[in-house]
Structures are given as C-alpha cells and as structure tokens.
Scaffold this motif. Structure first.
Motif, PDB file in Angstrom:
ATOM      1  N   ALA A  66     -12.584 -66.788   2.271  1.00 46.85           N
ATOM      2  CA  ALA A  66     -11.893 -65.531   2.014  1.00 46.85           C
ATOM      3  C   ALA A  66     -11.597 -65.378   0.520  1.00 46.85           C
ATOM      4  O   ALA A  66     -11.341 -66.360  -0.174  1.00 46.85           O
ATOM      5  CB  ALA A  66     -10.596 -65.473   2.817  1.00 46.85           C
ATOM      6  N   THR A 120      -7.440 -64.958  12.179  1.00 49.49           N
ATOM      7  CA  THR A 120      -7.376 -64.848  10.719  1.00 49.49           C
ATOM      8  C   THR A 120      -6.745 -63.544  10.249  1.00 49.49           C
ATOM      9  O   THR A 120      -5.984 -63.534   9.286  1.00 49.49           O
ATOM     10  CB  THR A 120      -8.797 -64.979  10.125  1.00 49.49           C
ATOM     11  OG1 THR A 120      -9.368 -66.206  10.581  1.00 49.49           O
ATOM     12  CG2 THR A 120      -8.777 -64.975   8.615  1.00 49.49           C
ATOM     13  N   ALA A 127      -4.332 -62.901   7.037  1.00 53.22           N
ATOM     14  CA  ALA A 127      -4.961 -62.237   5.895  1.00 53.22           C
ATOM     15  C   ALA A 127      -4.180 -60.987   5.480  1.00 53.22           C
ATOM     16  O   ALA A 127      -3.947 -60.759   4.287  1.00 53.22           O
ATOM     17  CB  ALA A 127      -6.408 -61.886   6.212  1.00 53.22           C
ATOM     18  N   SER A 135     -12.762 -58.312   1.857  1.00 51.02           N
ATOM     19  CA  SER A 135     -11.978 -59.530   1.590  1.00 51.02           C
ATOM     20  C   SER A 135     -12.682 -60.792   2.073  1.00 51.02           C
ATOM     21  O   SER A 135     -12.160 -61.889   1.920  1.00 51.02           O
ATOM     22  CB  SER A 135     -10.602 -59.422   2.243  1.00 51.02           C
ATOM     23  OG  SER A 135     -10.709 -59.398   3.658  1.00 51.02           O
ATOM     24  N   MET A 155     -13.198 -61.733   5.139  1.00 47.95           N
ATOM     25  CA  MET A 155     -12.451 -62.307   6.249  1.00 47.95           C
ATOM     26  C   MET A 155     -13.448 -62.832   7.282  1.00 47.95           C
ATOM     27  O   MET A 155     -14.302 -62.087   7.759  1.00 47.95           O
ATOM     28  CB  MET A 155     -11.560 -61.226   6.876  1.00 47.95           C
ATOM     29  CG  MET A 155     -10.548 -61.731   7.856  1.00 47.95           C
ATOM     30  SD  MET A 155      -9.611 -60.364   8.614  1.00 47.95           S
ATOM     31  CE  MET A 155      -8.939 -59.495   7.210  1.00 47.95           C
TER      32      MET A 155
END
Length: 190
Positions: free
Chosen positions: A2, A32, A36, A172, A174
C-alpha cells in the motif's frame, strides 16, 4: 504494498476501533479497507455510514447477494482488484455459488444468474460506464423484471458509491486480504 501505511488498531479513535473489532470478530480478520481509510477518521465515518445505508438497507427490492453482485461486476469494469476480490467473496457466500463472482467479474452476460439479475447488471453497468446515456428505456427494462424506481436508485447509488471506493482502493494500492480469496469457495474450517 500500500502507498499509505495502515494505522495501528490501538491508534484509532474509540468509535472506529470498536467498529473494526466488531468486523474482526465476525470475519475472523480485519479487511484492509477498514484500516486504510481510518487514516482520515472523518472520511472513514462518512464512507462507512453511506456504505451501511446502501449495503445493509432493509427495505429494498435488492437482496444482499444482488447488492454484492452489483459491486463485484462494476468493480471489475473499474479494474479494482480489492473490491472484486473482497466483494466477490461476500457474493459467493450470499448466493451460495462458488463460481458466480468469477463469472460476473469476467462477463456477467454469460454468468449463471437469473434474467432479473442480468437486467439489474445491465443497468448497473450503464450507470458505471455511460450514466449520461440513462433514459426511460433503461427504467422500462428494469420494470419488466419487477424492479421499482426506488430499486433503480439503489442500483445506481451502489454503483456510484463503489466507483468512489474503486478509485480510492486502486490509487492507494490497497490489496485484498488473502482470506478473501478462498471465502465461499471452500468449506469453512470448524
């Protein structure tokens, strides 16, 4: 990996930590996305309030499986790995079909789903890719399968909300939790 470090559970505001622990208790792990997005608590609260309003809605013509099918299909169109894998897992569980998430994420038109679900996904994909072209004929096609105008709103709102989610997850970097990959495919260990 990430692009933004995930905050530690101990560092989260009490209300967010409580919600994350509730999810962990139910799922057996912390997805996640919960960590995040927690790097910005006010945005986390707004995101999950809207998520819950759409995805946990009781008075809807859409089943939980329908909602997850919309997310999985449109997230695939948006090329969002996180949402396809995570929501595909939930879709497999709700629909009790281990192949359905793979099918709808690649080509929902050939998936083992009902004509009603195909009409729902036709509408969702048009909202996803060509919302400026939505017209009366699109609503008529939904109505032929028993969907109301409120159901159409729900389909569009879920599609639009997850368009935001897809973009945040993708930019991002993720990544989906490994646990998601087997959920709904193999029997859960007892």
């Amino acid at each position: 990996m990430a692009r933004y470090p995930l905050p530690e559970l101990k560092d989260l505001p009490d209300d967010i930590r409580a919600k994350v622990l509730e999810v962990q208790e139910k799922a057996g792990f912390v997805p996640t996305v919960f960590l995040a997005l927690a790097r910005r608590p006010a945005e986390w609260r707004a995101f999950f309030a809207y998520h819950d309003a759409l995805m946990l809605k009781e008075d809807s013509g859409l089943s939980k499986g329908d909602r997850e099918m919309i997310v999985t299909t449109t997230s695939a169109a948006n090329k969002c790995l996180y949402c396809v894998v995570a929501h595909g897992a939930i879709l497999r569980i709700y629909e009790k079909k281990p192949l359905v998430a793979d099918q709808v994420s690649v080509n929902y038109r050939k998936a083992d789903i009902t004509p009603r679900q195909k009409a729902m996904l036709d509408f969702a994909m048009k909202v996803c890719l060509k919302s400026d072209e939505i017209g009366d004929d699109d609503f008529t096609a939904l109505q032929a399968h028993g969907f109301t105008d409120e159901d159409a709103w729900d389909i569009a709102a879920i599609t639009a909300f997850f368009g935001l989610s897809n973009r945040m997850a993708s930019f991002s970097n993720m990544l989906p939790n490994p646990e998601f990959y087997l959920m709904g495919r193999v029997a859960k260990a007892k």
